[in-house]
Motif scaffolding. Structure first.
Motif, PDB file in Angstrom:
ATOM      1  N   ARG A   3       0.827  -1.205   0.000  1.00 27.37           N
ATOM      2  CA  ARG A   3       0.000   0.000   0.000  1.00 27.37           C
ATOM      3  C   ARG A   3       0.864   1.260   0.000  1.00 27.37           C
ATOM      4  O   ARG A   3       1.916   1.306   0.626  1.00 27.37           O
TER       5      ARG A   3
ATOM      6  N   TYR B 131      -1.697  -6.141  -6.311  1.00 19.76           N
ATOM      7  CA  TYR B 131      -1.960  -4.803  -5.783  1.00 19.76           C
ATOM      8  C   TYR B 131      -0.824  -3.856  -6.142  1.00 19.76           C
ATOM      9  O   TYR B 131      -1.050  -2.693  -6.502  1.00 19.76           O
TER      10      TYR B 131
ATOM     11  N   THR C 241      -8.949  -3.544  -2.237  1.00 22.83           N
ATOM     12  CA  THR C 241      -8.498  -3.522  -0.845  1.00 22.83           C
ATOM     13  C   THR C 241      -7.426  -4.578  -0.663  1.00 22.83           C
ATOM     14  O   THR C 241      -7.432  -5.616  -1.317  1.00 22.83           O
TER      15      THR C 241
ATOM     16  N   ASP D 116      -5.115  -6.297   2.607  1.00 21.52           N
ATOM     17  CA  ASP D 116      -4.862  -6.367   4.046  1.00 21.52           C
ATOM     18  C   ASP D 116      -3.722  -7.347   4.293  1.00 21.52           C
ATOM     19  O   ASP D 116      -3.945  -8.542   4.535  1.00 21.52           O
TER      20      ASP D 116
END
Length: 505
Positions: free
Chosen positions: A290, A330, A498, A500
């Motif tokens: 991220r 991601y 998203t 995580d």
């Protein structure tokens, strides 16, 4: 030493003693025999001597004189020069001392950096690809020069390299040690431009992006600010545990540490641009991808500021499928989002065959990077990018995706090994998904519609977004433009993704 220092002690020759040589004349460590200087730009030459000492620098038909300042630092600037494949001497004289560098060329100079996929050398490629052995045998390319910067980390910006650099002439006996990506990039530029090419390789295996970002650029985003604060405390565990942080295994991984040691000392050495291949160590096991787009922007803007070139071209490689972990999809999206910076370009590699975290096909990677440089920096009329998501248009139960770099149309293709992509119009497009209003993603059918792709799923009557190739290893990604370049993985609404990561307790 790879340069010659001549002490011309006139007073000794006259028989009246010798000069106090306590402050030896020297040049910055990036200067060495066989180097390449950047053409068509002012050329900075700098070094150290006795304070107040006159220094004279000679190269080709130019001569520049300067006086070392109170700290012994001196610098001269030569007027821009045209490319010259003839090796010449660079000579510096001061206070009875003379330094000479031989076989200096003028041409195009590029930085190459990142982690182990940039560092992977031609010899490692040859062990897995037969074609590379032929390229090694044919690598008698004397105006290609490679410089490897391999300095350990530093907690403060260094004003010079700790060890003088070595510039190596490319031939069949030396090319195996060169970065594979950098070699194939340089070889393509040389074939198209027919000028000397110099590559400065500062890559280091296993490193995240943070140590290559200049300290000043950490002010650009809250995650970066926090990483810098924790890094200054030496709190590696806290950096690892923070959202958007990084697993810093030792000091080499801390903010700015490799920029300080490998790039800050040579930031005044003229270059045309930079190529970058990194991301694996920001998205591995218990590593958090991220905010990588903000780190990528900080790297590019930080380098531009440090090198004094706000338009410095930076072309980078989006991570492949080979060897991927769960964070890689991601991070690929984060890389795509960073590509909107001016004077940048992203090479897609997810369609390339390979095994393990170091896929051997760096030929296509280097060639695709070179396409960006040839088109954007050298004015060549050449396709340089595959289809890139531009916008979506919802039409009832389907979503129409519009692409840039699809002017000549789209095609379904299959790429095997090093061969060019082969159009396979009977095959279905793979790896398209749509998301419903609950946030659940569904496999979808995608159909070419001229320069667009229409995406739908019978189970989703009101889709809100599309993603493509969002998988750890999406084998046989098959959307290309008709120029034979692959589409980038994308999400039409990135805010819906998203992630995580399983960070340490």
């Amino acid at each position: 030493m790879n340069y010659r220092v001549h002490l011309i002690i006139l007073t000794f020759l006259l028989g009246v003693g010798t000069r106090d040589a306590s402050a030896e004349l020297r040049l910055a460590g990036i200067f060495a025999d066989h180097m390449v200087l950047q053409r068509d730009q002012p050329v900075h030459i700098w070094g150290w001597a006795d304070a107040g000492q006159k220094v004279t620098v000679f190269f080709t038909d130019q001569t520049e004189k300067v006086v070392a300042n109170q700290n012994g630092v001196w610098s001269v600037t030569f007027k821009p020069m045209k490319a010259d494949p003839q090796g010449r001497q660079l000579r510096v004289e001061s206070g009875g001392q003379s330094i000479v560098f031989d076989d200096v060329l003028v041409g195009e100079v590029w930085h190459a950096s990142g982690q182990s996929n940039m560092a992977m050398n031609v010899d490692a490629m040859a062990k897995e690809l037969e074609a590379v052995a032929k390229d090694i045998s044919a690598a008698d390319l004397p105006i290609l020069r490679f410089c490897r910067i391999n300095e350990p980390e530093s907690s403060q910006p260094l004003d010079d390299l700790r060890q003088r650099a070595t510039w190596t002439v490319c031939d069949p006996t030396t090319v195996s040690r060169f970065s594979g990506v950098a070699f194939y990039f340089a070889r393509r530029l040389h074939a198209e431009l027919n000028v000397p090419i110099g590559m400065i390789d500062s890559s280091r295996g296993g490193t995240p992006i943070e140590p290559y970002i200049p300290r000043e650029a950490f002010d650009s985003h809250p995650t970066l600010k926090k990483e810098l604060e924790l890094g200054d405390r030496g709190d590696l565990d806290a950096i690892w545990k923070m959202p958007g942080g990084v697993r810093a295994r030792d000091a080499n991984w801390l903010p700015g540490r490799l920029f300080y040691s490998r790039l800050a000392p040579i930031s005044r050495f003229g270059v045309r641009g930079a190529i970058w291949y990194q991301g694996e160590s920001n998205s591995g096991v218990q590593e958090d991808p991220r905010d990588y787009q903000h780190k990528m922007r900080a790297l590019i803007n930080g380098w531009r500021q440090a090198f004094g070139d706000r338009k410095l071209p930076v072309y980078f490689v989006q991570l492949p499928g080979s060897g991927a972990g769960e964070g890689w999809p991601y991070l690929r999206e984060q890389q795509r989002l960073a590509a909107d910076l001016p004077h940048t370009g992203m090479v897609v590699s997810v369609d390339l065959d390979g095994a393990g975290i170091h896929p051997p096909n760096k030929i296509d990677v280097g060639e695709r990077l070179a396409r960006w440089a040839l088109a954007k920096d050298y004015g060549r009329s050449i396709a340089f990018s595959g289809p890139v998501f531009e916008r979506q248009e919802i039409q009832g139960d389907s979503v129409v995706i519009h692409f840039s770099h699809a002017e000549n149309g789209l095609m379904v293709s299959d790429k095997k090994g090093l061969a060019e992509p082969r159009e396979t119009p009977g095959d279905e497009l793979a790896y398209f998904e749509v998301v419903d209003k609950s946030g659940k993603w569904h496999p979808a059918t995608a159909v070419l519609d001229g320069k667009q792709v229409a995406v739908s799923c019978k189970d989703v009557l009101s889709p809100i977004a599309v993603r493509y190739a969002y998988a750890i290893n999406p084998e046989n990604c098959n959307l290309y433009n008709r120029d034979g370049l692959p589409a980038s993985p994308f999400c039409s609404r990135p805010e819906l993704l998203t992630y995580d990561p399983k960070l340490p307790e």
